[in-house]
Design a protein around this motif. Structure first.
Motif: not given
Length: 126
Positions: A14-21, A12
């Motif tokens: 990692c996913g939020r990190s990818m979306i937010s840069g 979760d």
């Protein structure tokens, strides 16, 4: 290898990190150390303060369980609460011990028997 709850939380994050840069703050999901590995063919799990390093100034004690030279569970206790554990073999106690640590569950009344293999503590504490 990590416990599935921690792996899900890491996914979760990692996913939020990818979306937010990469602009994501860590949350409380990662406050409990846990590691799973194998040693001489046995699964070995370390959870929480398994060496009582954070509780050097407090009175701590150990509750053990050994089953047929096949499983070993060692829980570090402080004030009737589990603060860490070492689990060797297929104990299937990982998630339960993690929940006991995170919830700071007081085990005073059942402390001597909560690792008894004839008692299914997963139904109560998982």
């Amino acid at each position: 290898m990590r416990l599935w709850t921690q792996a899900r939380q890491m996914g979760d994050l990692c996913g939020r990190s990818m979306i937010s840069g990469g602009q994501v703050e860590l949350d409380m999901c990662f406050e409990l150390f846990a590691h799973v590995t194998t040693f001489f063919g046995y699964k070995v799990v370390f959870i929480g303060d398994f060496k009582a390093e954070k509780h050097k100034n407090e009175e701590w004690y150990v509750v053990n369980r050994i089953i047929d030279d096949d499983q070993y569970a060692r829980c570090i206790m402080v004030n009737h609460r589990v603060v860490g554990a070492v689990l060797i073999g297929e104990t299937e106690l990982e998630e339960t011990i993690e929940n006991l640590i995170l919830n700071e569950t007081n085990l005073e009344r059942i402390e001597e028997n909560f690792l008894d293999p004839s008692i299914d503590i997963e139904d109560y504490f998982d």
